[in-house]
Write a protein that holds these residues in place. Structure first.
Motif, PDB file in Angstrom:
ATOM      1  N   ASN A 172      -3.725   3.075  -7.815  1.00  0.00           N
ATOM      2  CA  ASN A 172      -4.977   2.899  -7.063  1.00  0.00           C
ATOM      3  C   ASN A 172      -5.453   1.452  -7.058  1.00  0.00           C
ATOM      4  O   ASN A 172      -6.094   1.017  -6.097  1.00  0.00           O
ATOM      5  CB  ASN A 172      -6.057   3.827  -7.624  1.00  0.00           C
ATOM      6  N   TRP A 173      -5.162   0.706  -8.123  1.00  0.00           N
ATOM      7  CA  TRP A 173      -5.560  -0.706  -8.138  1.00  0.00           C
ATOM      8  C   TRP A 173      -4.826  -1.491  -7.055  1.00  0.00           C
ATOM      9  O   TRP A 173      -5.412  -2.351  -6.403  1.00  0.00           O
ATOM     10  CB  TRP A 173      -5.287  -1.325  -9.510  1.00  0.00           C
ATOM     11  N   ARG A 174      -3.539  -1.190  -6.857  1.00  0.00           N
ATOM     12  CA  ARG A 174      -2.797  -1.873  -5.785  1.00  0.00           C
ATOM     13  C   ARG A 174      -3.333  -1.479  -4.422  1.00  0.00           C
ATOM     14  O   ARG A 174      -3.430  -2.307  -3.517  1.00  0.00           O
ATOM     15  CB  ARG A 174      -1.310  -1.550  -5.872  1.00  0.00           C
ATOM     16  N   ASP A 175      -3.691  -0.213  -4.259  1.00  0.00           N
ATOM     17  CA  ASP A 175      -4.297   0.219  -2.996  1.00  0.00           C
ATOM     18  C   ASP A 175      -5.605  -0.521  -2.748  1.00  0.00           C
ATOM     19  O   ASP A 175      -5.869  -0.985  -1.635  1.00  0.00           O
ATOM     20  CB  ASP A 175      -4.527   1.728  -2.999  1.00  0.00           C
ATOM     21  N   ALA A 176      -6.416  -0.648  -3.797  1.00  0.00           N
ATOM     22  CA  ALA A 176      -7.688  -1.369  -3.665  1.00  0.00           C
ATOM     23  C   ALA A 176      -7.449  -2.839  -3.328  1.00  0.00           C
ATOM     24  O   ALA A 176      -8.136  -3.416  -2.463  1.00  0.00           O
ATOM     25  CB  ALA A 176      -8.503  -1.239  -4.943  1.00  0.00           C
ATOM     26  N   LEU A 177      -6.467  -3.453  -4.004  1.00  0.00           N
ATOM     27  CA  LEU A 177      -6.144  -4.852  -3.696  1.00  0.00           C
ATOM     28  C   LEU A 177      -5.669  -4.998  -2.250  1.00  0.00           C
ATOM     29  O   LEU A 177      -6.012  -5.968  -1.570  1.00  0.00           O
ATOM     30  CB  LEU A 177      -5.066  -5.364  -4.657  1.00  0.00           C
ATOM     31  N   SER A 178      -4.890  -4.051  -1.776  1.00  0.00           N
ATOM     32  CA  SER A 178      -4.408  -4.102  -0.389  1.00  0.00           C
ATOM     33  C   SER A 178      -5.559  -3.990   0.603  1.00  0.00           C
ATOM     34  O   SER A 178      -5.609  -4.711   1.604  1.00  0.00           O
ATOM     35  CB  SER A 178      -3.400  -2.984  -0.137  1.00  0.00           C
ATOM     36  N   ILE A 179      -6.490  -3.094   0.319  1.00  0.00           N
ATOM     37  CA  ILE A 179      -7.640  -2.927   1.215  1.00  0.00           C
ATOM     38  C   ILE A 179      -8.488  -4.193   1.222  1.00  0.00           C
ATOM     39  O   ILE A 179      -8.872  -4.695   2.293  1.00  0.00           O
ATOM     40  CB  ILE A 179      -8.467  -1.704   0.797  1.00  0.00           C
ATOM     41  N   ILE A 180      -8.772  -4.725   0.038  1.00  0.00           N
ATOM     42  CA  ILE A 180      -9.594  -5.945  -0.048  1.00  0.00           C
ATOM     43  C   ILE A 180      -8.885  -7.110   0.640  1.00  0.00           C
ATOM     44  O   ILE A 180      -9.512  -7.899   1.362  1.00  0.00           O
ATOM     45  CB  ILE A 180      -9.923  -6.271  -1.517  1.00  0.00           C
ATOM     46  N   THR A 181      -7.576  -7.218   0.458  1.00  0.00           N
ATOM     47  CA  THR A 181      -6.817  -8.288   1.116  1.00  0.00           C
ATOM     48  C   THR A 181      -6.848  -8.115   2.627  1.00  0.00           C
ATOM     49  O   THR A 181      -7.025  -9.092   3.362  1.00  0.00           O
ATOM     50  CB  THR A 181      -5.363  -8.304   0.615  1.00  0.00           C
ATOM     51  N   GLY A 182      -6.682  -6.891   3.097  1.00  0.00           N
ATOM     52  CA  GLY A 182      -6.733  -6.643   4.537  1.00  0.00           C
ATOM     53  C   GLY A 182      -8.074  -7.021   5.144  1.00  0.00           C
ATOM     54  O   GLY A 182      -8.141  -7.643   6.207  1.00  0.00           O
ATOM     55  N   VAL A 183      -9.147  -6.671   4.449  1.00  0.00           N
ATOM     56  CA  VAL A 183     -10.481  -7.032   4.933  1.00  0.00           C
ATOM     57  C   VAL A 183     -10.665  -8.549   4.900  1.00  0.00           C
ATOM     58  O   VAL A 183     -11.213  -9.144   5.839  1.00  0.00           O
ATOM     59  CB  VAL A 183     -11.566  -6.307   4.093  1.00  0.00           C
ATOM     60  N   THR A 184     -10.162  -9.186   3.845  1.00  0.00           N
ATOM     61  CA  THR A 184     -10.288 -10.647   3.728  1.00  0.00           C
ATOM     62  C   THR A 184      -9.549 -11.362   4.846  1.00  0.00           C
ATOM     63  O   THR A 184     -10.090 -12.290   5.459  1.00  0.00           O
ATOM     64  CB  THR A 184      -9.756 -11.115   2.361  1.00  0.00           C
ATOM     65  N   TRP A 239       0.852  -1.185   0.000  1.00  0.00           N
ATOM     66  CA  TRP A 239       0.000   0.000   0.000  1.00  0.00           C
ATOM     67  C   TRP A 239       0.884   1.230   0.000  1.00  0.00           C
ATOM     68  O   TRP A 239       1.747   1.392   0.858  1.00  0.00           O
ATOM     69  CB  TRP A 239      -0.893  -0.014   1.231  1.00  0.00           C
ATOM     70  N   GLU A 240       0.665   2.103  -0.956  1.00  0.00           N
ATOM     71  CA  GLU A 240       1.523   3.271  -1.137  1.00  0.00           C
ATOM     72  C   GLU A 240       1.508   4.171   0.099  1.00  0.00           C
ATOM     73  O   GLU A 240       2.510   4.726   0.479  1.00  0.00           O
ATOM     74  CB  GLU A 240       1.041   4.021  -2.369  1.00  0.00           C
ATOM     75  N   ASN A 241       0.369   4.324   0.750  1.00  0.00           N
ATOM     76  CA  ASN A 241       0.252   5.145   1.952  1.00  0.00           C
ATOM     77  C   ASN A 241       0.521   4.236   3.155  1.00  0.00           C
ATOM     78  O   ASN A 241      -0.381   3.616   3.681  1.00  0.00           O
ATOM     79  CB  ASN A 241      -1.142   5.768   2.020  1.00  0.00           C
ATOM     80  N   HIS A 242       1.768   4.170   3.579  1.00  0.00           N
ATOM     81  CA  HIS A 242       2.140   3.222   4.626  1.00  0.00           C
ATOM     82  C   HIS A 242       1.546   3.608   5.975  1.00  0.00           C
ATOM     83  O   HIS A 242       1.617   4.738   6.391  1.00  0.00           O
ATOM     84  CB  HIS A 242       3.668   3.149   4.746  1.00  0.00           C
ATOM     85  N   ARG A 243       0.974   2.623   6.601  1.00  0.00           N
ATOM     86  CA  ARG A 243       0.453   2.769   7.955  1.00  0.00           C
ATOM     87  C   ARG A 243       1.255   1.802   8.823  1.00  0.00           C
ATOM     88  O   ARG A 243       0.888   0.656   8.988  1.00  0.00           O
ATOM     89  CB  ARG A 243      -1.038   2.443   7.979  1.00  0.00           C
ATOM     90  N   ASP A 244       2.371   2.300   9.336  1.00  0.00           N
ATOM     91  CA  ASP A 244       3.317   1.423  10.007  1.00  0.00           C
ATOM     92  C   ASP A 244       2.811   0.861  11.329  1.00  0.00           C
ATOM     93  O   ASP A 244       3.373  -0.082  11.843  1.00  0.00           O
ATOM     94  CB  ASP A 244       4.638   2.160  10.243  1.00  0.00           C
ATOM     95  N   TRP A 245       1.767   1.395  11.879  1.00  0.00           N
ATOM     96  CA  TRP A 245       1.270   0.914  13.160  1.00  0.00           C
ATOM     97  C   TRP A 245       0.261  -0.216  12.995  1.00  0.00           C
ATOM     98  O   TRP A 245      -0.037  -0.930  13.943  1.00  0.00           O
ATOM     99  CB  TRP A 245       0.610   2.059  13.927  1.00  0.00           C
ATOM    100  N   VAL A 246      -0.274  -0.409  11.792  1.00  0.00           N
ATOM    101  CA  VAL A 246      -1.389  -1.354  11.600  1.00  0.00           C
ATOM    102  C   VAL A 246      -0.975  -2.788  11.896  1.00  0.00           C
ATOM    103  O   VAL A 246      -1.612  -3.474  12.695  1.00  0.00           O
ATOM    104  CB  VAL A 246      -1.978  -1.230  10.182  1.00  0.00           C
ATOM    105  N   VAL A 247       0.076  -3.272  11.248  1.00  0.00           N
ATOM    106  CA  VAL A 247       0.444  -4.680  11.422  1.00  0.00           C
ATOM    107  C   VAL A 247       0.917  -4.979  12.845  1.00  0.00           C
ATOM    108  O   VAL A 247       0.457  -5.953  13.442  1.00  0.00           O
ATOM    109  CB  VAL A 247       1.485  -5.107  10.371  1.00  0.00           C
ATOM    110  N   PRO A 248       1.802  -4.176  13.448  1.00  0.00           N
ATOM    111  CA  PRO A 248       2.182  -4.491  14.833  1.00  0.00           C
ATOM    112  C   PRO A 248       0.997  -4.485  15.806  1.00  0.00           C
ATOM    113  O   PRO A 248       0.970  -5.275  16.743  1.00  0.00           O
ATOM    114  CB  PRO A 248       3.186  -3.388  15.188  1.00  0.00           C
TER     115      PRO A 248
END
Length: 167
Positions: free
Chosen positions: A126-138, A63-72
């Motif tokens: 934007n397609w990669r961002d969308a794929l990242s969001i969908i993967t995160g929700v999945t 995801w281009e807009n990194h959210r470094d706190w999410v995974v930890p």
């Protein structure tokens, strides 16, 4: 003999048949194979927990807009869901684990597509961002499905005395 004059009665040397070590048989030695069979649910679950955490990091990294706190912050979800998946597979609870595995496969496919898309494009996509969001929700739904499956499986009658019941 116990010292009954002490403030708290103590027996410096245990005596009697209950404490006679010579009558207690030695614990049988467990082979490496027996230990592997005994702890395979834990081992598989630990490996899967590491894999799910790596999947979460890969999803965030794409995801281009990194959210470094999410995974930890969400490791407390991935690790137990990996252990749940390991235990359910070890106990052969296929009906209970099936929805979680289907969601995991979908997340892996989406991650593969996302990685492929990353090799084809540069910069903001934007397609990669969308794929990242969908993967995160999945993978979020997968984690919930696996934890619920383990809870339901245990309430319904989990493994007792080391047995691995099949559904």
């Amino acid at each position: 003999m116990p010292d009954l004059t002490a403030r708290a009665p103590i027996e410096t040397e245990k005596t009697g048949w209950l404490h006679d070590r010579s009558r207690i048989p030695a614990r049988p030695a467990a082979s490496a194979q027996e230990l592997l069979v005994r702890y395979r649910g834990w081992l598989l679950g630990f490996a899967l927990a590491l894999g799910l955490t790596a999947l979460a990091f890969q999803t965030r990294a794409s995801w281009e807009n990194h959210r470094d706190w999410v995974v930890p912050m969400t490791v407390t979800i991935w690790a137990p869901s990996g252990l749940a998946l390991g235990f359910l597979i070890d106990r052969r609870r296929w009906k209970a684990v099936a929805p979680g595995i289907v969601l995991l496969v979908i997340a892996l496919v989406l991650t593969g597509v996302n990685i492929w898309r990353g090799t084809e494009t540069d910069g903001q996509d934007n397609w990669r961002d969308a794929l990242s969001i969908i993967t995160g929700v999945t993978i979020g739904f997968m984690a919930v499905a696996l934890l619920a499956a383990l809870a339901w499986s245990e309430m319904k009658g989990g493994a007792r005395n080391g047995e691995r019941p099949a559904e």
